[in-house]
Scaffold this active site. Structure first.
Site, PDB file in Angstrom:
ATOM      1  N   ASP A 123      -3.316   0.110  -9.153  1.00 45.45           N
ATOM      2  CA  ASP A 123      -3.273  -0.421  -7.798  1.00 45.45           C
ATOM      3  C   ASP A 123      -1.919  -0.107  -7.197  1.00 45.45           C
ATOM      4  O   ASP A 123      -0.914  -0.028  -7.915  1.00 45.45           O
ATOM      5  CB  ASP A 123      -3.502  -1.935  -7.805  1.00 45.45           C
ATOM      6  CG  ASP A 123      -4.938  -2.318  -8.119  1.00 45.45           C
ATOM      7  OD1 ASP A 123      -5.850  -1.519  -7.845  1.00 45.45           O
ATOM      8  OD2 ASP A 123      -5.153  -3.434  -8.629  1.00 45.45           O
ATOM      9  N   ASP A 141     -10.860   0.419  -4.084  1.00 45.25           N
ATOM     10  CA  ASP A 141     -11.187  -0.936  -3.641  1.00 45.25           C
ATOM     11  C   ASP A 141     -11.480  -0.957  -2.143  1.00 45.25           C
ATOM     12  O   ASP A 141     -12.396  -1.648  -1.690  1.00 45.25           O
ATOM     13  CB  ASP A 141     -10.034  -1.893  -3.945  1.00 45.25           C
ATOM     14  CG  ASP A 141      -9.705  -1.987  -5.423  1.00 45.25           C
ATOM     15  OD1 ASP A 141     -10.606  -1.771  -6.261  1.00 45.25           O
ATOM     16  OD2 ASP A 141      -8.536  -2.286  -5.747  1.00 45.25           O
TER      17      ASP A 141
END
Length: 173
Positions: A123, A141
């Site tokens: 991330d 995402d």
């Protein structure tokens, strides 16, 4: 086979491929350019911050000991297979729902690649508004979220098929 791709939602796999490539390129840049937890500020409220997510969304089950890697990978593979089936079943003209499926597919596969290669998801998109900090996330995402939003809007605004009218006098409905 080419006719199936041309006439079905499989025609939208180009979008999944582009988003998957964008996801993987940005994650590669992140691990090559930043140390773990290092941030590079873009704006006062937005940074690139390298983080590892061992769980699912919002690090759900992130500290469960490792078994969750296999569970989330299996779920993503099943969901991805189902999305490809839905794309094949849909007409290529069902633009919005095919776009949604392609985005969700790319996001699921992007995170599966990470889980299989590293055991965690990379991330790096980090929003901090001062009074609230959103959990760090990635392009995959974002694709999943965008696809889900499109599906919700599509469910509200899609033209519904009109029911077939029964002939007058037919009471066996």
């Amino acid at each position: 086979m080419a006719e199936i791709i041309e006439k079905s939602g499989l025609r939208w796999l180009w979008l999944a491929a582009i988003m998957l490539a964008l996801d993987q390129v940005t994650k590669y840049w992140t691990i090559q350019s930043l140390d773990l937890y290092e941030s590079y500020e873009i704006f006062s409220f937005f940074s690139f911050t390298y983080a590892r997510n061992y769980g699912a969304a919002f690090s759900f089950l992130g500290d469960a000991g490792g078994w969750q890697r296999y569970l989330f990978t299996a779920i993503a593979i099943v969901v991805s297979s189902y999305l490809v089936y839905l794309l094949k079943k849909n007409a290529s003209t069902d633009r919005w729902i095919n776009c949604a499926y392609a985005l969700i597919l790319s996001g699921a596969l992007g995170n599966v690649v990470d889980r299989m290669m590293f055991g965690y998801v990379i991330d790096f998109l980090d929003f901090d508004l001062g009074f609230y900090r959103w959990p760090t996330f990635n392009i995959a995402d974002s694709a999943i979220f965008t696809g889900a939003v499109i599906m919700i809007f599509e469910s509200f605004f899609a033209k519904q098929a009109k029911p077939i009218k029964q002939p007058k006098g037919n009471k066996n409905v």
